[in-house]
Write a protein that holds these residues in place. Structure first.
Motif, PDB file in Angstrom:
ATOM      1  N   SER A  68      -2.759  12.275   0.861  1.00 52.21           N
ATOM      2  CA  SER A  68      -2.039  11.284   0.058  1.00 52.21           C
ATOM      3  C   SER A  68      -0.649  11.747  -0.368  1.00 52.21           C
ATOM      4  O   SER A  68       0.248  10.921  -0.537  1.00 52.21           O
ATOM      5  CB  SER A  68      -2.866  10.882  -1.156  1.00 52.21           C
ATOM      6  OG  SER A  68      -3.154  12.011  -1.945  1.00 52.21           O
ATOM      7  N   ALA A 109      -1.789   3.980  -5.607  1.00 52.98           N
ATOM      8  CA  ALA A 109      -2.655   5.129  -5.890  1.00 52.98           C
ATOM      9  C   ALA A 109      -3.414   5.483  -4.618  1.00 52.98           C
ATOM     10  O   ALA A 109      -4.588   5.152  -4.470  1.00 52.98           O
ATOM     11  CB  ALA A 109      -3.615   4.798  -7.022  1.00 52.98           C
ATOM     12  N   LEU A 110      -2.740   6.132  -3.691  1.00 49.19           N
ATOM     13  CA  LEU A 110      -3.374   6.506  -2.425  1.00 49.19           C
ATOM     14  C   LEU A 110      -4.474   7.530  -2.672  1.00 49.19           C
ATOM     15  O   LEU A 110      -4.327   8.427  -3.504  1.00 49.19           O
ATOM     16  CB  LEU A 110      -2.344   7.087  -1.467  1.00 49.19           C
ATOM     17  CG  LEU A 110      -1.260   6.143  -0.985  1.00 49.19           C
ATOM     18  CD1 LEU A 110      -0.217   6.912  -0.197  1.00 49.19           C
ATOM     19  CD2 LEU A 110      -1.845   5.034  -0.143  1.00 49.19           C
ATOM     20  N   ARG A 111      -5.571   7.377  -1.934  1.00 50.32           N
ATOM     21  CA  ARG A 111      -6.686   8.312  -2.043  1.00 50.32           C
ATOM     22  C   ARG A 111      -6.997   8.883  -0.673  1.00 50.32           C
ATOM     23  O   ARG A 111      -7.047   8.142   0.317  1.00 50.32           O
ATOM     24  CB  ARG A 111      -7.921   7.602  -2.590  1.00 50.32           C
ATOM     25  CG  ARG A 111      -7.752   7.135  -4.009  1.00 50.32           C
ATOM     26  CD  ARG A 111      -9.078   6.687  -4.589  1.00 50.32           C
ATOM     27  NE  ARG A 111      -8.848   6.135  -5.913  1.00 50.32           N
ATOM     28  CZ  ARG A 111      -9.235   4.930  -6.278  1.00 50.32           C
ATOM     29  NH1 ARG A 111      -9.871   4.154  -5.439  1.00 50.32           N
ATOM     30  NH2 ARG A 111      -8.992   4.514  -7.505  1.00 50.32           N
ATOM     31  N   ASP A 112      -7.221  10.168  -0.630  1.00 47.92           N
ATOM     32  CA  ASP A 112      -7.579  10.818   0.632  1.00 47.92           C
ATOM     33  C   ASP A 112      -8.908  10.273   1.146  1.00 47.92           C
ATOM     34  O   ASP A 112      -9.845  10.068   0.375  1.00 47.92           O
ATOM     35  CB  ASP A 112      -7.694  12.329   0.433  1.00 47.92           C
ATOM     36  CG  ASP A 112      -6.352  12.982   0.138  1.00 47.92           C
ATOM     37  OD1 ASP A 112      -5.318  12.321   0.328  1.00 47.92           O
ATOM     38  OD2 ASP A 112      -6.348  14.152  -0.283  1.00 47.92           O
ATOM     39  N   ARG A 114      -9.565   7.320   2.314  1.00 44.57           N
ATOM     40  CA  ARG A 114      -9.746   5.876   2.148  1.00 44.57           C
ATOM     41  C   ARG A 114      -9.067   5.117   3.277  1.00 44.57           C
ATOM     42  O   ARG A 114      -7.989   5.473   3.730  1.00 44.57           O
ATOM     43  CB  ARG A 114      -9.163   5.441   0.811  1.00 44.57           C
ATOM     44  CG  ARG A 114      -9.421   3.996   0.509  1.00 44.57           C
ATOM     45  CD  ARG A 114      -9.015   3.654  -0.885  1.00 44.57           C
ATOM     46  NE  ARG A 114      -9.240   2.245  -1.115  1.00 44.57           N
ATOM     47  CZ  ARG A 114      -8.928   1.619  -2.221  1.00 44.57           C
ATOM     48  NH1 ARG A 114      -8.392   2.277  -3.221  1.00 44.57           N
ATOM     49  NH2 ARG A 114      -9.154   0.346  -2.356  1.00 44.57           N
ATOM     50  N   TYR A 116      -7.150   1.813   4.671  1.00 42.14           N
ATOM     51  CA  TYR A 116      -6.255   0.760   4.188  1.00 42.14           C
ATOM     52  C   TYR A 116      -5.983  -0.212   5.325  1.00 42.14           C
ATOM     53  O   TYR A 116      -6.249   0.090   6.488  1.00 42.14           O
ATOM     54  CB  TYR A 116      -4.940   1.368   3.690  1.00 42.14           C
ATOM     55  CG  TYR A 116      -5.110   2.230   2.474  1.00 42.14           C
ATOM     56  CD1 TYR A 116      -4.988   1.695   1.201  1.00 42.14           C
ATOM     57  CD2 TYR A 116      -5.405   3.580   2.595  1.00 42.14           C
ATOM     58  CE1 TYR A 116      -5.145   2.489   0.068  1.00 42.14           C
ATOM     59  CE2 TYR A 116      -5.566   4.379   1.472  1.00 42.14           C
ATOM     60  CZ  TYR A 116      -5.439   3.833   0.223  1.00 42.14           C
ATOM     61  OH  TYR A 116      -5.600   4.616  -0.888  1.00 42.14           O
TER      62      TYR A 116
END
Length: 148
Positions: A68, A109-112, A114, A116
């Motif tokens: 992220s 709020a990027l999450r490792d 996940r 998109y």
């Protein structure tokens, strides 16, 4: 008349004292070409694929954020992706309906790990399975992609 000549003289002196620009402003840089593998290594974004959805009138691009902190550079709020149909050299954009907003997830709020998505409009079903496409992510052009 006297005031007019003083104004012209003052303007002439101001222009003579102004610095002269030595060169033209920088031209916009062409996009950097990159493969999906390079995108994963440099920016921590792994492209999962591009598939037709909604009866072929939309294209769904899925990607996974692996890092992220690296991905935040490309996937911020000003992230406006474009899909390029390489056969027709047409740019497909992400629709933005007034009540829903852009049909993409933003990187607030990027999450490792996940997944998109980004939807691209495909008017007239111009892009089909097997067609070569490229994706623009800011100043990066992902090459060598195929619609699945």
């Amino acid at each position: 008349m006297r005031y007019l000549s003083l104004s012209v003289l003052t303007l002439g002196l101001a222009l003579a004292a102004a610095p002269v620009m030595a060169s033209a402003p920088d031209a916009p840089q062409p996009p950097r070409s990159m493969s999906a593998k390079e995108l994963s290594e440099r920016f921590g974004i792994e492209l999962q694929g591009i598939r037709p959805v909604a009866g072929g009138y939309m294209l769904d691009m899925r990607y996974v954020v692996r890092d992220s902190t690296k991905a935040a550079h490309l996937l911020g709020h000003d992230f406006i992706p474009q899909l390029i149909d390489e056969r027709r050299n047409a740019r497909l954009i992400t629709p933005t309906p007034p009540k829903i907003g852009p049909l993409r997830q933003t990187g607030a709020a990027l999450r490792d790990g996940r997944t998109y998505f980004v939807f691209f409009a495909n008017p007239g079903k111009g892009v089909k399975t097997g067609d070569p496409v490229a994706v623009m992510l800011g100043d990066i052009r992902l090459e060598g992609l195929t619609v699945q």
